[in-house]
Design an enzyme around this catalytic site. Structure first.
Site, PDB file in Angstrom:
ATOM      1  N   ASN A 144       0.719  -1.307  -0.137  1.00 25.46           N
ATOM      2  CA  ASN A 144       0.083  -0.036  -0.172  1.00 25.46           C
ATOM      3  C   ASN A 144       0.830   1.208   0.081  1.00 25.46           C
ATOM      4  O   ASN A 144       1.503   1.564   1.148  1.00 25.46           O
ATOM      5  CB  ASN A 144      -0.908  -0.082   1.377  1.00 25.46           C
ATOM      6  CG  ASN A 144      -1.628   1.037   1.468  1.00 25.46           C
ATOM      7  OD1 ASN A 144      -1.615   1.893   0.483  1.00 25.46           O
ATOM      8  ND2 ASN A 144      -2.093   1.497   2.562  1.00 25.46           N
ATOM      9  N   LYS A 170       0.037   4.293  -0.393  1.00 22.48           N
ATOM     10  CA  LYS A 170      -0.409   5.533   0.224  1.00 22.48           C
ATOM     11  C   LYS A 170      -0.144   6.593  -0.647  1.00 22.48           C
ATOM     12  O   LYS A 170      -0.026   6.399  -1.648  1.00 22.48           O
ATOM     13  CB  LYS A 170       0.033   5.769   1.701  1.00 22.48           C
ATOM     14  CG  LYS A 170       0.180   4.374   2.543  1.00 22.48           C
ATOM     15  CD  LYS A 170       0.176   4.474   4.151  1.00 22.48           C
ATOM     16  CE  LYS A 170      -0.027   3.145   4.716  1.00 22.48           C
ATOM     17  NZ  LYS A 170       0.049   3.422   6.284  1.00 22.48           N
ATOM     18  N   HIS A 217      -9.185   1.164   5.061  1.00 23.86           N
ATOM     19  CA  HIS A 217      -8.216   1.273   5.791  1.00 23.86           C
ATOM     20  C   HIS A 217      -8.238   2.149   6.835  1.00 23.86           C
ATOM     21  O   HIS A 217      -8.897   3.226   6.606  1.00 23.86           O
ATOM     22  CB  HIS A 217      -6.881   1.741   5.066  1.00 23.86           C
ATOM     23  CG  HIS A 217      -5.586   1.929   5.196  1.00 23.86           C
ATOM     24  ND1 HIS A 217      -5.372   2.752   6.334  1.00 23.86           N
ATOM     25  CD2 HIS A 217      -4.452   0.971   5.145  1.00 23.86           C
ATOM     26  CE1 HIS A 217      -3.882   2.653   6.648  1.00 23.86           C
ATOM     27  NE2 HIS A 217      -3.463   1.427   6.111  1.00 23.86           N
ATOM     28  N   GLU A 264      -6.689   4.713   8.155  1.00 24.66           N
ATOM     29  CA  GLU A 264      -6.428   6.267   7.756  1.00 24.66           C
ATOM     30  C   GLU A 264      -7.658   6.646   6.982  1.00 24.66           C
ATOM     31  O   GLU A 264      -7.920   7.764   7.076  1.00 24.66           O
ATOM     32  CB  GLU A 264      -5.128   6.405   6.803  1.00 24.66           C
ATOM     33  CG  GLU A 264      -3.778   6.144   7.584  1.00 24.66           C
ATOM     34  CD  GLU A 264      -2.658   5.453   6.749  1.00 24.66           C
ATOM     35  OE1 GLU A 264      -2.530   5.514   5.658  1.00 24.66           O
ATOM     36  OE2 GLU A 264      -1.849   4.795   7.483  1.00 24.66           O
ATOM     37  N   GLU A 284      -5.137  -4.895  10.647  1.00 26.15           N
ATOM     38  CA  GLU A 284      -4.038  -3.856  10.856  1.00 26.15           C
ATOM     39  C   GLU A 284      -4.413  -3.167  12.120  1.00 26.15           C
ATOM     40  O   GLU A 284      -5.209  -2.256  12.481  1.00 26.15           O
ATOM     41  CB  GLU A 284      -4.129  -3.128   9.711  1.00 26.15           C
ATOM     42  CG  GLU A 284      -4.085  -3.796   8.407  1.00 26.15           C
ATOM     43  CD  GLU A 284      -3.209  -2.772   7.445  1.00 26.15           C
ATOM     44  OE1 GLU A 284      -2.209  -2.778   6.855  1.00 26.15           O
ATOM     45  OE2 GLU A 284      -4.131  -1.718   7.146  1.00 26.15           O
ATOM     46  N   GLY A 307       2.827   2.223  10.793  1.00 27.99           N
ATOM     47  CA  GLY A 307       3.751   3.154  10.788  1.00 27.99           C
ATOM     48  C   GLY A 307       4.496   3.691  11.662  1.00 27.99           C
ATOM     49  O   GLY A 307       5.362   4.644  11.931  1.00 27.99           O
ATOM     50  N   SER A 346       3.838  -2.284  10.390  1.00 27.74           N
ATOM     51  CA  SER A 346       5.257  -2.384  10.476  1.00 27.74           C
ATOM     52  C   SER A 346       5.986  -3.837  10.363  1.00 27.74           C
ATOM     53  O   SER A 346       6.867  -4.227  10.869  1.00 27.74           O
ATOM     54  CB  SER A 346       5.632  -1.967  11.769  1.00 27.74           C
ATOM     55  OG  SER A 346       5.237  -0.747  12.148  1.00 27.74           O
ATOM     56  N   GLY A 395       5.096   1.364   4.539  1.00 29.23           N
ATOM     57  CA  GLY A 395       6.560   1.918   4.539  1.00 29.23           C
ATOM     58  C   GLY A 395       7.397   1.032   3.800  1.00 29.23           C
ATOM     59  O   GLY A 395       8.034   1.536   2.979  1.00 29.23           O
TER      60      GLY A 395
HETATM   61  P1  PGA Z   1       3.251  -0.024   7.622  1.00 32.45           P
HETATM   62  O1  PGA Z   1       1.560   0.388   7.069  1.00 32.45           O
HETATM   63  O2  PGA Z   1       3.606  -0.968   7.168  1.00 32.45           O
HETATM   64  O3  PGA Z   1       3.852   1.277   7.389  1.00 32.45           O
HETATM   65  O4  PGA Z   1       3.007  -0.155   9.209  1.00 32.45           O
HETATM   66  C1  PGA Z   1       0.820  -0.798   6.971  1.00 32.45           C
HETATM   67  C2  PGA Z   1      -0.610  -0.041   6.413  1.00 32.45           C
HETATM   68  O5  PGA Z   1      -1.102   0.929   6.724  1.00 32.45           O
HETATM   69  O6  PGA Z   1      -1.118  -0.886   5.447  1.00 32.45           O
END
Ligand code: PGA
Length: 249
Positions: free
Chosen positions: A9, A11, A94, A96, A166, A172, A212, A234
Site C-alpha cells: 500500500n 499510500k 484502511h 487512515e 491492521e 507506521g 510495520s 512503509g
Molecule cells: P506500515 O503500514 O507497514 O507502514 O506500518 C501498513 C498499512 O498501513 O497498510
C-alpha cells in the site's frame, strides 16, 4: 486452498517519475514468487503502473474508491473507472480512511457492495486502536468492524473478499504486533466468520496482517497458521524491502 498474498500500500507516496522507477525495479526483482503480489499506487499512477506491469506477476490495485457508479462526487473515483484502467482489486476501510476521512462502517458496507457488484475483489481492512487493546476490548472492536462491514453479504461473496487485520497502533510506528498477537487475532477473525458462514467459508478466506511488517519480521509473522500474508506500507516503498517480504513465503 486459501491464497498467500503480499500487497504493498503506497499510500500518498511516489509521483509519476518515482512510480516509474519503483515499478521498473519491482518488475526486475519479482518474476516468480510463492504468493500473489500486489501494489497499490495512487490513482494518478494506476494506469502507468498497470501498463508497465502488464506482463509481470504483480497485480496493480487501488487504495480506495467511492460507492457510486458516477455523478456529482467531486474528487472521487468509482469502481468502473478503476476497472477501465485495469484494476480488479481495491483496498477498503484502511484505518487512515476511517480516521482522517470519516469512513464509517455503513459507508464501507456500501463500498464493498459497489466493488462486488463490479466483479472486483476487496481487501477489507480493520483493526483496533491502542486504547482498545489496553482495555482488552480489541476483539469486540474487530468483531464489530467485520460484522458491520461484511455480514450483510452472502457466503458466495467471500470468494472475492480478502481480510486485512491492521492494529492501528502498529501502523507506521515501527511497533509490530507479536506473531502470537497476530495469530490470536487472526484465529478469532476466522472463528467469527465460521460462526456466521461455516468452516468452509472461514477456511478459504485469506487474512493478511498489516503494521510495520519488514523483511526482518515477515517470515515469523507469515509462519503463523492463520496469517496468510501482509499488507505492507512503509516497506513497500523500497524494492529491496518489498522483495525481502515477498521472499518470506
Ligand atoms: P506500515 O503500514 O507497514 O507502514 O506500518 C501498513 C498499512 O498501513 O497498510
Amino acid at each position: 486452498m486459501r491464497k498467500n498474498i503480499v500487497a504493498g500500500n503506497w499510500k500518498m507516496n511516489n509521483d509519476l517519475a518515482e512510480t516509474q522507477t519503483l515499478v521498473t525495479e519491482l518488475k526486475m526483482h519479482i518474476n516468480s514468487s510463492n504468493c500473489e503480489v500486489m501494489i497499490a499506487p495512487t490513482f494518478t499512477n494506476l494506469w502507468h503502473a498497470f501498463e508497465a506491469l502488464r506482463t509481470s506477476k504483480i497485480e496493480v490495485i487501488a487504495q480506495n474508491m467511492h460507492f457510486a457508479d458516477n455523478g456529482a462526487y467531486t474528487g472521487e473515483v468509482s469502481a468502473s473507472m478503476l476497472k477501465s484502467v485495469g484494476v480488479k482489486t481495491v483496498i477498503l476501510g484502511h484505518s487512515e480512511r476511517r480516521a482522517y476521512f470519516n469512513e464509517t462502517d455503513e459507508m464501507l458496507a456500501k463500498k464493498v457492495d459497489a466493488a462486488l457488484k463490479n466483479n472486483m475483489r476487496v481487501i477489507f481492512c480493520f483493526g483496533e486502536e491502542l486504547a482498545d487493546r489496553k482495555a482488552k476490548n480489541h476483539e469486540n472492536i474487530v468483531g464489530s468492524q467485520i460484522k458491520n462491514g461484511l455480514f450483510h453479504l452472502n457466503s458466495a461473496a467471500f470468494k472475492n473478499i480478502v481480510l486485512a487485520y491492521e492494529p492501528v497502533w502498529a501502523i507506521g510506528t515501527g511497533e509490530t504486533a507479536s506473531p502470537e498477537q497476530a495469530q490470536d487475532m487472526h484465529a478469532f477473525i476466522r472463528k467469527t466468520l465460521a460462526a456466521k458462514y461455516g468452516d468452509e467459508v472461514a477456511n478459504e478466506v485469506s487474512i493478511l496482517y498489516g503494521g510495520s511488517v519488514k523483511p526482518g519480521n515477515a517470515k515469523e509473522i507469515f509462519s503463523k497458521p492463520d496469517v496468510d500474508g501482509g499488507l505492507i506500507g512503509g516497506a513497500a516503498l523500497k524494492a529491496d524491502d518489498f522483495f525481502g517480504i515477498v521472499k518470506a513465503f
